[in-house]
Design a protein around this motif. Structure first.
Motif, PDB file in Angstrom:
ATOM      1  N   GLN A 139      -9.202  -0.056  18.204  1.00  0.00           N
ATOM      2  CA  GLN A 139      -9.394   0.913  17.121  1.00  0.00           C
ATOM      3  C   GLN A 139      -8.129   1.052  16.278  1.00  0.00           C
ATOM      4  N   TYR A 140      -6.990   1.035  16.942  1.00  0.00           N
ATOM      5  CA  TYR A 140      -5.715   1.126  16.227  1.00  0.00           C
ATOM      6  C   TYR A 140      -5.510  -0.101  15.333  1.00  0.00           C
ATOM      7  N   ALA A 141      -5.852  -1.284  15.846  1.00  0.00           N
ATOM      8  CA  ALA A 141      -5.718  -2.503  15.049  1.00  0.00           C
ATOM      9  C   ALA A 141      -6.586  -2.429  13.788  1.00  0.00           C
ATOM     10  N   LYS A 142      -7.766  -1.838  13.922  1.00  0.00           N
ATOM     11  CA  LYS A 142      -8.641  -1.674  12.754  1.00  0.00           C
ATOM     12  C   LYS A 142      -8.002  -0.760  11.718  1.00  0.00           C
ATOM     13  N   ARG A 143      -7.381   0.337  12.182  1.00  0.00           N
ATOM     14  CA  ARG A 143      -6.718   1.237  11.246  1.00  0.00           C
ATOM     15  C   ARG A 143      -5.527   0.564  10.574  1.00  0.00           C
ATOM     16  N   GLN A 144      -4.806  -0.245  11.324  1.00  0.00           N
ATOM     17  CA  GLN A 144      -3.683  -0.984  10.736  1.00  0.00           C
ATOM     18  C   GLN A 144      -4.166  -1.906   9.625  1.00  0.00           C
ATOM     19  N   MET A 145      -5.242  -2.636   9.877  1.00  0.00           N
ATOM     20  CA  MET A 145      -5.767  -3.545   8.862  1.00  0.00           C
ATOM     21  C   MET A 145      -6.242  -2.781   7.633  1.00  0.00           C
ATOM     22  N   THR A 146      -6.887  -1.649   7.847  1.00  0.00           N
ATOM     23  CA  THR A 146      -7.343  -0.837   6.718  1.00  0.00           C
ATOM     24  C   THR A 146      -6.159  -0.407   5.869  1.00  0.00           C
ATOM     25  N   TRP A 147      -5.091   0.028   6.512  1.00  0.00           N
ATOM     26  CA  TRP A 147      -3.891   0.473   5.798  1.00  0.00           C
ATOM     27  C   TRP A 147      -3.293  -0.669   4.975  1.00  0.00           C
ATOM     28  N   PHE A 148      -3.037  -1.804   5.626  1.00  0.00           N
ATOM     29  CA  PHE A 148      -2.339  -2.896   4.935  1.00  0.00           C
ATOM     30  C   PHE A 148      -3.222  -3.596   3.909  1.00  0.00           C
ATOM     31  N   ARG A 149      -4.533  -3.638   4.147  1.00  0.00           N
ATOM     32  CA  ARG A 149      -5.430  -4.259   3.172  1.00  0.00           C
ATOM     33  C   ARG A 149      -5.420  -3.505   1.842  1.00  0.00           C
ATOM     34  N   ARG A 150      -5.123  -2.232   1.897  1.00  0.00           N
ATOM     35  CA  ARG A 150      -5.079  -1.430   0.667  1.00  0.00           C
ATOM     36  C   ARG A 150      -3.774  -1.623  -0.095  1.00  0.00           C
ATOM     37  N   ASP A 151      -2.818  -2.315   0.507  1.00  0.00           N
ATOM     38  CA  ASP A 151      -1.514  -2.511  -0.133  1.00  0.00           C
ATOM     39  C   ASP A 151      -1.521  -3.826  -0.906  1.00  0.00           C
ATOM     40  N   PRO A 152      -1.536  -3.780  -2.223  1.00  0.00           N
ATOM     41  CA  PRO A 152      -1.635  -5.011  -3.018  1.00  0.00           C
ATOM     42  C   PRO A 152      -0.387  -5.886  -2.932  1.00  0.00           C
ATOM     43  N   ARG A 153       0.673  -5.367  -2.356  1.00  0.00           N
ATOM     44  CA  ARG A 153       1.910  -6.143  -2.262  1.00  0.00           C
ATOM     45  C   ARG A 153       1.872  -7.179  -1.151  1.00  0.00           C
ATOM     46  N   VAL A 154       0.912  -7.054  -0.235  1.00  0.00           N
ATOM     47  CA  VAL A 154       0.856  -7.937   0.935  1.00  0.00           C
ATOM     48  C   VAL A 154       0.083  -9.213   0.607  1.00  0.00           C
ATOM     49  N   HIS A 155       0.703 -10.360   0.893  1.00  0.00           N
ATOM     50  CA  HIS A 155       0.047 -11.663   0.743  1.00  0.00           C
ATOM     51  C   HIS A 155      -0.410 -12.108   2.129  1.00  0.00           C
ATOM     52  N   TRP A 156      -1.708 -12.381   2.267  1.00  0.00           N
ATOM     53  CA  TRP A 156      -2.282 -12.583   3.597  1.00  0.00           C
ATOM     54  C   TRP A 156      -2.349 -14.043   4.019  1.00  0.00           C
ATOM     55  N   PHE A 157      -2.145 -14.264   5.312  1.00  0.00           N
ATOM     56  CA  PHE A 157      -2.269 -15.578   5.933  1.00  0.00           C
ATOM     57  C   PHE A 157      -3.215 -15.448   7.122  1.00  0.00           C
TER      58      PHE A 157
END
Length: 310
Positions: A269-287
């Protein structure tokens, strides 16, 4: 005199996504230094359950902000920003680059956005830690860190008591010390942020396996040592995932085989919240790991991206 580095690199993502190894590889390639961005790795003696990188995993790369706080003492976001700013300046003064590594999104914002903490954001994970506590214990805890607010708020006004505790957690200051005005303008060096992700079922499998590995490495014994050393069970540090589930096991109130699945579920559940947080940050480039199946391919792709932004 401060000497900021030319850029601030961050490796983010959910727990168990391989951030530490990726950040170490990046640091070695760039002759950079790592700064932990994990809200629980700051505590001394909390090594196994926080997945704190061992000396072998650090692979000769200098790491900052590990083991900087006593587990019996509250540690705020403002405390983190002060220590991390000092580490960033120190690294920059030596002509090197800092690489933030961790999954605490609020820490990243505190370092890279002009947050004056006046009108503080919510910290839902900290709030969840408080929700299971007795209201009288909550009020007594508030009286220790913010006596003025404790005198003003009734013990039954649990929502406002928790908010006052949350503000102190975020800022290191009592609620009464703050005025209105929350800013989010950029601060500090240019941010280059990369995020790691993988298919959800794979991440869940990694989380479940890692919990078993941590138990095998002595996580229960680690919790026992902390409690025996006098760390309060209701302290901020002991509300970390796994520690709050294992404390009752140590005290004979529940069984280990009952605690393990709860730790796994809470971590997922915590991992899901982390992804939700970072996915909303447009500065992050995903791999995505699935795009780089060959050994070393992901590290090479991250390095190429970062070098292209420097």
């Amino acid at each position: 005199m401060q000497s900021l580095p030319s850029a601030l690199i961050a490796v983010v993502g959910p727990t168990a996504s391989g951030k530490t190894a990726a950040a170490v590889a990046l640091c070695r390639a760039l002759d950079a230094e790592a700064i932990s961005m994990d809200s629980m790795q700051v505590y001394r003696g909390m090594d196994i359950g926080t997945a704190k990188p061992t000396q072998a995993e650090q692979s000769g790369v200098t790491h900052h902000l590990l083991d900087v706080a006593d587990p019996g003492t509250p540690f705020s976001v403002a405390d983190y920003r002060e220590l991390a700013d000092a580490a960033i300046n120190h690294i920059g003064a030596r002509g090197r680059l800092p690489v933030l590594v961790g999954g605490t999104g609020l820490y990243l914002n505190a370092l890279t956005l002009d947050m004056d903490f006046a009108q503080t954001p919510a910290d839902r994970d900290f709030r969840r830690q408080l929700e299971g506590e007795d209201r009288e214990l909550l009020h007594a805890r508030l009286a220790q860190v913010d006596p003025q607010s404790a005198r003003r708020l009734h013990v039954n006004d649990v929502r406002r008591v928790m908010r006052a505790l949350e503000i102190h957690h975020l800022t290191g200051k009592p609620m009464s010390a703050h005025a209105v005005g929350f800013r989010t303008a950029p601060r500090g060096p240019t941010l280059i942020a990369v995020g790691l992700t993988m298919e959800r079922s794979l991440l869940h499998s990694r989380i479940d396996t890692r919990v078993h590995e941590m138990i095998g490495q002595g996580w229960l014994e680690e919790v026992t040592r902390l409690l025996d050393a006098g760390v309060p069970e209701n302290s901020q540090a002991m509300q970390a995932i796994g520690y709050r589930e294992l404390a009752p096991v140590v005290q004979g109130e529940t069984k280990l085989e009952e605690a393990i699945p709860r730790i796994q579920q809470t971590t997922r559940q915590y991992a899901k919240r982390q992804m939700t947080w970072f996915r909303r940050d447009p500065r992050v480039h995903w791999f995505d790991w699935a795009d780089y199946p060959e050994p070393g391919a992901l590290d090479a792709a991250i390095l190429a991206y970062v070098r292209g932004r420097l």
